[in-house]
Every structure is written in C-alpha cells, then in structure tokens.
Design an enzyme around this catalytic site. Structure first.
Site, PDB file in Angstrom:
ATOM      1  N   GLY A 180      11.508   2.468 -64.981  1.00  0.00           N
ATOM      2  CA  GLY A 180      10.261   3.150 -64.663  1.00  0.00           C
ATOM      3  C   GLY A 180      10.626   4.568 -64.296  1.00  0.00           C
ATOM      4  O   GLY A 180      11.203   4.801 -63.245  1.00  0.00           O
ATOM      5  N   HIS A 181      10.380   5.494 -65.192  1.00  0.00           N
ATOM      6  CA  HIS A 181      10.774   6.890 -64.987  1.00  0.00           C
ATOM      7  C   HIS A 181       9.504   7.722 -64.785  1.00  0.00           C
ATOM      8  O   HIS A 181       8.708   7.884 -65.705  1.00  0.00           O
ATOM      9  CB  HIS A 181      11.584   7.394 -66.191  1.00  0.00           C
ATOM     10  CG  HIS A 181      12.860   6.618 -66.404  1.00  0.00           C
ATOM     11  ND1 HIS A 181      13.631   6.744 -67.523  1.00  0.00           N
ATOM     12  CD2 HIS A 181      13.498   5.721 -65.617  1.00  0.00           C
ATOM     13  CE1 HIS A 181      14.686   5.948 -67.412  1.00  0.00           C
ATOM     14  NE2 HIS A 181      14.621   5.308 -66.268  1.00  0.00           N
ATOM     15  N   ASP A 192      16.362   4.549 -60.007  1.00  0.00           N
ATOM     16  CA  ASP A 192      15.269   5.262 -59.326  1.00  0.00           C
ATOM     17  C   ASP A 192      15.745   6.517 -58.605  1.00  0.00           C
ATOM     18  O   ASP A 192      15.183   6.929 -57.584  1.00  0.00           O
ATOM     19  CB  ASP A 192      14.539   4.336 -58.327  1.00  0.00           C
ATOM     20  CG  ASP A 192      13.957   3.127 -59.011  1.00  0.00           C
ATOM     21  OD1 ASP A 192      13.552   3.247 -60.178  1.00  0.00           O
ATOM     22  OD2 ASP A 192      13.907   2.052 -58.375  1.00  0.00           O
ATOM     23  N   LYS A 249      15.696  10.165 -62.367  1.00  0.00           N
ATOM     24  CA  LYS A 249      16.158  10.539 -63.711  1.00  0.00           C
ATOM     25  C   LYS A 249      15.008  11.087 -64.549  1.00  0.00           C
ATOM     26  O   LYS A 249      15.171  12.056 -65.287  1.00  0.00           O
ATOM     27  CB  LYS A 249      16.766   9.321 -64.427  1.00  0.00           C
ATOM     28  CG  LYS A 249      17.978   8.743 -63.726  1.00  0.00           C
ATOM     29  CD  LYS A 249      18.463   7.471 -64.395  1.00  0.00           C
ATOM     30  CE  LYS A 249      17.534   6.302 -64.271  1.00  0.00           C
ATOM     31  NZ  LYS A 249      17.356   5.785 -62.904  1.00  0.00           N
ATOM     32  N   GLN A 259      18.284   2.706 -65.287  1.00  0.00           N
ATOM     33  CA  GLN A 259      18.951   2.050 -64.163  1.00  0.00           C
ATOM     34  C   GLN A 259      20.020   2.987 -63.561  1.00  0.00           C
ATOM     35  O   GLN A 259      19.860   4.187 -63.646  1.00  0.00           O
ATOM     36  CB  GLN A 259      19.546   0.698 -64.599  1.00  0.00           C
ATOM     37  CG  GLN A 259      18.498  -0.380 -64.847  1.00  0.00           C
ATOM     38  CD  GLN A 259      17.877  -0.320 -66.227  1.00  0.00           C
ATOM     39  OE1 GLN A 259      18.589  -0.271 -67.225  1.00  0.00           O
ATOM     40  NE2 GLN A 259      16.569  -0.327 -66.310  1.00  0.00           N
TER      41      GLN A 259
END
Ligand code: GDP
Ligand code: IMO
Ligand code: MG
Length: 433
Positions: free
Chosen positions: A39-40, A12, A15, A219
């Site tokens: 979750g990007h 988080d 990225k 990650q």
C-alpha cells in the site's frame, strides 16, 4: 542513471511518496516483487491515492510503468486499481506494461492464506490475507499460472483443473468447481493482453536508449523472504537481489540504491521488533504518524529508530544513500531514543541475528538525543531544520554509515528536502538545500 528505491525496515517507510517525488527524473518506473499486499500512499494536493500493484510513478503522465515477473498479480485487484485511477482522471492504458512471466493470484490463494493463518493460531504471521504467500508457493512449487498461460486455452484448462482438484483434496469438504474459474481467468487474460510483454527486453532497450529507470520495491528489507525475520516475512525478495530476478535485468543496470528509512520504526503484523514501544510512547508515534495500515487498516506497531536494522539493510542492499521520512512526526518530543545495538546476556550484538530466540532475548541499547520544539513539519531547506533535528540526522548517518540525501517533512510532494552535494542531488541534478 537507473536507481533502485526500496524499504530498509518493515515496510511502510514512505516509498510511495519518495517514488512519486522522484518520478519526473525517470522514463520508466518498474515494480519487481510483491503484490497488492503493498500500500503505497501518494498525496497529490489534498487527494490521497493508495497504489497497490501499479508502480507509484503512475501519476505522472509521461512515465511508463512496468510490472515485473517477480510480482504476483491478482487480476481483479489490478483492474479495480486501474478503474479507480481512471475515475480520478489518470489514464494508464497506454503506458502500462505487464510481464508475461508474472504469476497470477487466483481466488483460492486467498482462501488458502486465511486457512494457513487460522491453522497457525497464535503463531500466525499476520498476513494481509491477499493470497500472496500461497501464490508464491505455487510459483516455487512449479504449478503456478503465469500471465502468458491465460492466453493458452488448453494448457490453462489443464492447469486450473489440476490445481483445483489438488486444492479440493487439501481442504476437507471443499468442492470448488474449476470451470467458472477457468472462464474468469480467460476473461481476465483478454483484458490484460494489450499490456503484456517481455519486460526484460523492454527494460534493456529502455536503458540502452539512455532512458532512466526507477526500480521500485514493495515491503521492506526485514520482510524479505531470505533476509527478513523469517517466518514473519512476506514471500518475495524485497531486497536488492529482487530487482534482477524480478525484472530480468543485469546488476550492472542498477547504478544506485536509495533506501527509504522512517525516522522511527513501525511494523504491521506479527514477528520480532526489538525497539517496539507499548503504551503511551508508542501511541504518540502511532497517532502523530497516522500509523494505520494502508491495505488492512491495522494499527502499526511503533518504536524507536533501530540502527542494527538500518545497518543490516545498508549491507544487504548496498545502500548508497537514504531518504529519511516522517521526521516531522518526532516534532515536539522532549527526548528521542536511537537503538545503537542489542545487549544479549553479557554480549553486545551489533549484527542482525538469524535466530528469533536470540532476537527475543536481545535488549536494545539506547542513546538518547534531545528533541526539538520548533516544528520540522513542511520544512524544505536543510538549514531551516531545527538544530537538534539536524543533529539527529547527523547521528543516524554516523551510526548507520549511510548519508541521508533526502529528508521528508510531511506527506505532500513539497514537504521534502534534497540535500546539496548529496547522492540525490548528483543523481537528479536538483538541490533544495
Ligand atoms: P510505503 O508503503 O512505504 O509507500 O508507505 P505507506 O504509504 O504505506 O505509509 C507511509 C505513510 O506516511 C503514508 O500515509 C504517507 O502519506 C505518509 N508519509 C510519507 N512521508 C511522510 C512524511 O515525511 N511525514 C508524514 N507526516 N507523513 C509521511
Ligand atoms: P508496503 O509495500 C508493511 C507484512 C504483513 C505480514 C507479512 C506477510 O506498503 O511497505 P503477506 O500478506 O505479504 O503474506 O504478509 O508482511 N506486509 C507488509 N507490512 N508494508 C507492506 O507493504 C507489507 N506487505 C506485507 O503485515 O506481517
Ligand atoms: Mg505501505
């Protein structure tokens, strides 16, 4: 130039924003590990889009996006994401490529994830409950189902039957029927087939043709299965080695490594985090940075920048350069602390310890820097940053040993500084001073 962009903390780091920002300079964006635990978040204007399995370059129509063999794919999650993007007007169908060697997450992996967490009780990992760990367990246990297996009816039937029987033995009173699962997987295979290819061959050809590739990590370094805070980690190699194993590319194809680093620290789930702030200081960072998980909505644990972590990430990944994100979240703080090392008994520890018992007894040693009152939020020129913010960045560079070439001052594409004469300016040929 082929560049790897990966997380240098606990995930988080931002990225998604950085990859989306840099994508116009690439022909292909390739994900090498993880699954829909990622979750990007990318903002296009006011629209918030969260990418989970699809590479964060997907919002640029000229770019092809590859999902490598190191990724674990939940087909239903993949189709949901593709359909969602379709509703937003993004057609991915003719520029998505999926590795035939990627492993499949089956519905029972999710159940096993939940079961494993329940069994661990207080020692739970705090997973995203997406079945990631159990899918990788099956891969390493040599009983996994790969994308290519979805096209081999007889082989798939045998694999699914045996895996379901094994699972029924493992979970008491479980009588899962393999047949509907088999039919479902066959149907998934039919939809996936047009995108399935040999990603290693595709990337080798792409590179040979001089078309640049961005390798996108999910990650972060401290969540890596080998180099993270084991067992409080994810089940894949999020660090640089994962690029080679997760895509089938040679290390010689990686021309540069950009670490994405948040200007402070966050972590979701359980496990050690030496600079964690509990109470109002932590709340201030969480509220200011909207630090709630983009997959599970869980509040992220927040704390000060940890240079022990950053130096570790720099060494493991060979970081050439850093994209420093969320600087604006520190706007308005009187003082900002940076952890420069840990005190362990009488010793000062400057390298990341493997022993979690040692880590638990480590006390962060802080340097306090002055904050800034004028906002950095939305600033696009380095020279326009408050002087104290520039000093903060210079201090992080010095203590971490890696130059900062990109500074992110907000979640939007434009809230970005690319520094002159930096690695990023050299790689991408742009400099917004
Ligand atoms: P990722 O998993 O590394 O892609 O990061 P996430 O998307 O899960 O979390 C980062 C969050 O911070 C997202 O909501 C981004 O929109 C947001 N973000 C990224 N960069 C910045 C920044 O420089 N400032 C602020 N305020 N938000 C940012
Ligand atoms: P992105 O790509 C932050 C964490 C989970 C848990 C541990 C294991 O958005 O940075 P898993 O479901 O992978 O078995 O959970 O890893 N985790 C993440 N934390 N960002 C992520 O992804 C994460 N993906 C997994 O919270 O602690
Ligand atoms: Mg995320």
């Amino acid at each position: 130039m082929n560049i790897a962009v990966l997380g240098a903390q606990w995930g988080d780091e931002g990225k998604g924003k950085v990859v989306d920002l840099l994508t116009p300079h690439f022909a292909v964006v390739a994900r090498y590990q993880g699954g829909h635990n990622a979750g990007h978040t990318v903002y296009v204007g006011d629209r918030k889009i969260i990418l989970r399995l699809l590479p964060s370059g997907i919002l640029h129509s000229h770019v092809s996006c590859a999902i490598g063999n190191g990724v674990v794919i939940d087909p239903q999650a993949l189709f949901t994401e593709i359909d969602e993007l379709g509703r937003f007007g993004y057609d991915v169908s003719n520029r998505l490529l999926i590795s035939e060697r990627a492993h499949i997450i089956l519905p029972y992996h999710r159940e096993l994830d939940l079961l494993s967490e329940a069994r661990r009780g207080e020692r739970k990992i705090g997973t995203t409950s997406r079945g990631i760990g159990p899918a990788y367990e099956d891969k390493i246990g040599r009983r996994g189902i790969r994308v290519i297996d979805l096209f081999d009816r007889a082989g798939l039937e045998q694999e699914i039957r045996e895996n379901v029987q094994a699972r029924n033995r493992l979970i008491k009173e479980s009588t899962l029927d393999w047949r509907p699962l088999f039919d479902q997987m066959l149907a998934y295979g039919v939809r996936m087939k047009p995108w399935v290819t040999d990603i290693s061959v595709f990337l080798a050809k792409t590179s040979a043709a001089g078309r640049p590739i961005l390798f996108e990590g999910a990650q972060g370094t401290l969540l890596d299965i080998d180099h993270g805070t084991y067992p409080f980690v994810t089940s894949s190699n999020s660090t640089i080695g994962g690029v080679c194993t997760g895509l089938g590319v040679s290390p010689k194809m990686i021309n540069g490594v950009l670490g994405v680093v948040k200007a402070y620290a966050t972590r979701v789930g359980e496990g050690p985090m030496p600079t964690e702030l509990v109470g109002t200081s932590g709340d201030r960072l969480r509220d200011g940075g909207k630090e709630f998980g983009s997959v599970t909505g869980r509040p992220r644990r927040c704390g000060w920048y940890d240079a022990v972590v950053a130096r570790y990430a720099a060494r493991i990944n060979g970081l050439d350069s850093v994209a420093l994100t969320k600087l604006d979240v520190l706007d308005g703080l009187d003082d900002i602390k940076v952890c420069t090392g840990y005190r362990y008994g009488k010793d000062v520890v400057s390298e990341w310890p493997a022993d979690l018992n040692v880590l638990a007894k480590c006390e962060p040693v802080y340097e306090t820097l002055p904050g800034w009152s004028r906002p950095s939020s939305g600033v696009t020129r380095y020279a326009d940053l408050p002087r104290e913010a520039q000093r903060y960045i210079a201090f992080l560079e010095e203590i971490t040993g890696v130059p900062v070439s990109i500074v992110s001052t907000g979640s939007g594409r434009n809230d970005t500084i690319i520094r002159e004469k930096s690695a990023a300016a050299e790689w991408f040929g742009v400099a917004i001073t």
